[in-house]
Design a protein around this motif. Structure first.
Motif, PDB file in Angstrom:
ATOM      1  N   ILE A  62      35.323 -27.047 -13.821  1.00  0.00           N
ATOM      2  CA  ILE A  62      35.430 -27.885 -14.985  1.00  0.00           C
ATOM      3  C   ILE A  62      36.120 -29.158 -14.231  1.00  0.00           C
ATOM      4  O   ILE A  62      35.354 -30.214 -14.396  1.00  0.00           O
ATOM      5  N   ASP A  63      37.204 -29.002 -13.527  1.00  0.00           N
ATOM      6  CA  ASP A  63      37.805 -30.052 -12.994  1.00  0.00           C
ATOM      7  C   ASP A  63      38.703 -29.445 -11.659  1.00  0.00           C
ATOM      8  O   ASP A  63      38.491 -28.156 -11.507  1.00  0.00           O
ATOM      9  N   GLU A  64      39.624 -30.414 -11.376  1.00  0.00           N
ATOM     10  CA  GLU A  64      40.669 -29.882 -10.289  1.00  0.00           C
ATOM     11  C   GLU A  64      41.278 -28.828 -10.675  1.00  0.00           C
ATOM     12  O   GLU A  64      42.183 -28.286  -9.603  1.00  0.00           O
ATOM     13  N   SER A  65      41.828 -28.264 -11.809  1.00  0.00           N
ATOM     14  CA  SER A  65      42.486 -27.580 -12.358  1.00  0.00           C
ATOM     15  C   SER A  65      41.966 -26.447 -13.340  1.00  0.00           C
ATOM     16  O   SER A  65      42.752 -25.706 -13.834  1.00  0.00           O
ATOM     17  N   THR A  66      40.806 -26.418 -13.332  1.00  0.00           N
ATOM     18  CA  THR A  66      40.172 -25.395 -14.636  1.00  0.00           C
ATOM     19  C   THR A  66      38.892 -24.804 -13.924  1.00  0.00           C
ATOM     20  O   THR A  66      37.848 -25.833 -13.302  1.00  0.00           O
ATOM     21  N   VAL A  67      38.473 -23.607 -14.148  1.00  0.00           N
ATOM     22  CA  VAL A  67      37.311 -23.135 -13.825  1.00  0.00           C
ATOM     23  C   VAL A  67      36.982 -22.226 -15.005  1.00  0.00           C
ATOM     24  O   VAL A  67      37.842 -21.584 -15.912  1.00  0.00           O
ATOM     25  N   ARG A  89      39.610 -18.629  -7.231  1.00  0.00           N
ATOM     26  CA  ARG A  89      40.070 -18.707  -5.756  1.00  0.00           C
ATOM     27  C   ARG A  89      39.637 -20.084  -5.361  1.00  0.00           C
ATOM     28  O   ARG A  89      38.670 -20.556  -5.856  1.00  0.00           O
ATOM     29  N   SER A  90      40.543 -20.733  -4.428  1.00  0.00           N
ATOM     30  CA  SER A  90      40.117 -21.593  -3.846  1.00  0.00           C
ATOM     31  C   SER A  90      39.196 -21.341  -2.409  1.00  0.00           C
ATOM     32  O   SER A  90      38.799 -20.203  -2.399  1.00  0.00           O
ATOM     33  N   ARG A  91      38.784 -22.317  -1.894  1.00  0.00           N
ATOM     34  CA  ARG A  91      38.019 -22.276  -0.838  1.00  0.00           C
ATOM     35  C   ARG A  91      38.373 -21.492   0.337  1.00  0.00           C
ATOM     36  O   ARG A  91      37.548 -20.710   0.803  1.00  0.00           O
ATOM     37  N   ASP A  92      39.533 -21.316   0.583  1.00  0.00           N
ATOM     38  CA  ASP A  92      40.271 -20.346   1.697  1.00  0.00           C
ATOM     39  C   ASP A  92      40.435 -18.913   1.068  1.00  0.00           C
ATOM     40  O   ASP A  92      40.706 -18.063   1.899  1.00  0.00           O
ATOM     41  N   ALA A  94      42.345 -17.991  -1.404  1.00  0.00           N
ATOM     42  CA  ALA A  94      43.632 -17.667  -1.955  1.00  0.00           C
ATOM     43  C   ALA A  94      43.409 -17.628  -3.511  1.00  0.00           C
ATOM     44  O   ALA A  94      42.557 -18.509  -4.205  1.00  0.00           O
ATOM     45  N   GLU A  95      43.929 -16.893  -4.029  1.00  0.00           N
ATOM     46  CA  GLU A  95      44.204 -16.843  -5.676  1.00  0.00           C
ATOM     47  C   GLU A  95      44.961 -17.907  -6.184  1.00  0.00           C
ATOM     48  O   GLU A  95      46.069 -18.320  -5.869  1.00  0.00           O
ATOM     49  N   THR A  96      44.256 -18.763  -6.942  1.00  0.00           N
ATOM     50  CA  THR A  96      44.962 -20.036  -7.470  1.00  0.00           C
ATOM     51  C   THR A  96      45.133 -19.974  -9.033  1.00  0.00           C
ATOM     52  O   THR A  96      45.853 -20.917  -9.524  1.00  0.00           O
ATOM     53  N   GLY A  97      44.645 -18.762  -9.772  1.00  0.00           N
ATOM     54  CA  GLY A  97      44.708 -18.707 -11.082  1.00  0.00           C
ATOM     55  C   GLY A  97      44.397 -17.496 -11.633  1.00  0.00           C
ATOM     56  O   GLY A  97      43.488 -17.081 -10.976  1.00  0.00           O
ATOM     57  N   ARG A  98      45.166 -17.042 -12.756  1.00  0.00           N
ATOM     58  CA  ARG A  98      44.702 -15.489 -13.247  1.00  0.00           C
ATOM     59  C   ARG A  98      45.169 -15.344 -14.745  1.00  0.00           C
ATOM     60  O   ARG A  98      45.842 -16.359 -15.071  1.00  0.00           O
ATOM     61  N   SER A 120      46.289 -23.649  -9.838  1.00  0.00           N
ATOM     62  CA  SER A 120      47.388 -24.318  -9.206  1.00  0.00           C
ATOM     63  C   SER A 120      46.858 -25.130  -8.025  1.00  0.00           C
ATOM     64  O   SER A 120      47.518 -25.898  -7.343  1.00  0.00           O
ATOM     65  N   ALA A 121      45.498 -24.997  -7.699  1.00  0.00           N
ATOM     66  CA  ALA A 121      44.944 -26.009  -6.709  1.00  0.00           C
ATOM     67  C   ALA A 121      43.326 -25.977  -7.084  1.00  0.00           C
ATOM     68  O   ALA A 121      43.030 -25.246  -8.039  1.00  0.00           O
ATOM     69  N   PRO A 122      42.636 -27.117  -6.543  1.00  0.00           N
ATOM     70  CA  PRO A 122      41.233 -26.904  -6.740  1.00  0.00           C
ATOM     71  C   PRO A 122      40.415 -25.544  -6.746  1.00  0.00           C
ATOM     72  O   PRO A 122      40.669 -25.015  -5.622  1.00  0.00           O
TER      73      PRO A 122
END
Length: 144
Positions: A62-67, A89-92, A94-98, A120-122
């Motif tokens: 959706i944006d830089e902080s939401t999927v 998860r981010s491109r690398d 890593a889990e960025t939200g749950r 917490s990250a894109p």
């Protein structure tokens, strides 16, 4: 003609009786059967179809902080509520939200669900981490 030679006691094994060998064979057979049943039980409990499972069917950043994550929940008993953990998860990798999502009981074996995860990250991807029938108390609706 006998040499009169006798063997020292305890140095050489004595001949085992047929009954003694039979007891060893029966004991070993029982041990093998018990081990086989234990291995079969562990395999079944680990690889059998789970009572509830979730599968991601799509996601949209959706944006830089939401999927936004779309997924299907399949339950063996659809009347029982379930809880699923979805994550971003981010491109690398890593889990960025749950987020934990309550799926209320229904009549349908499969239920489509859509929910958003704050990150917490894109985010690069949204997915289902897992589902369970053991719904935590804080996810349940209060009873009147």
């Amino acid at each position: 003609m006998s040499t009169g030679l006798t063997l020292p006691p305890g140095r050489y094994p004595t001949e085992r009786s047929a009954g003694n060998r039979r007891r060893w064979l029966i004991g070993l057979s029982v041990l093998v059967v018990v081990a086989g049943v234990a291995i079969a039980y562990l395999g079944y409990s680990k690889f059998a179809d789970p009572a509830v499972s979730g599968e991601a069917t799509g996601y949209q950043v959706i944006d830089e902080s939401t999927v936004d994550v779309q997924f299907t929940v399949t339950r063996s008993d659809p009347r029982r509520p379930a809880a699923c953990v979805i994550r971003a998860r981010s491109r690398d990798g890593a889990e960025t939200g749950r987020r934990e999502v309550l799926i209320p009981g229904s009549n349908a074996q499969q239920t489509g669900v859509r929910s958003q995860v704050r990150t917490s990250a894109p985010p690069a991807i949204g997915e289902v981490f897992g589902c369970t029938e053991n719904v935590p108390a804080y996810l349940r609706a209060p009873t009147s």
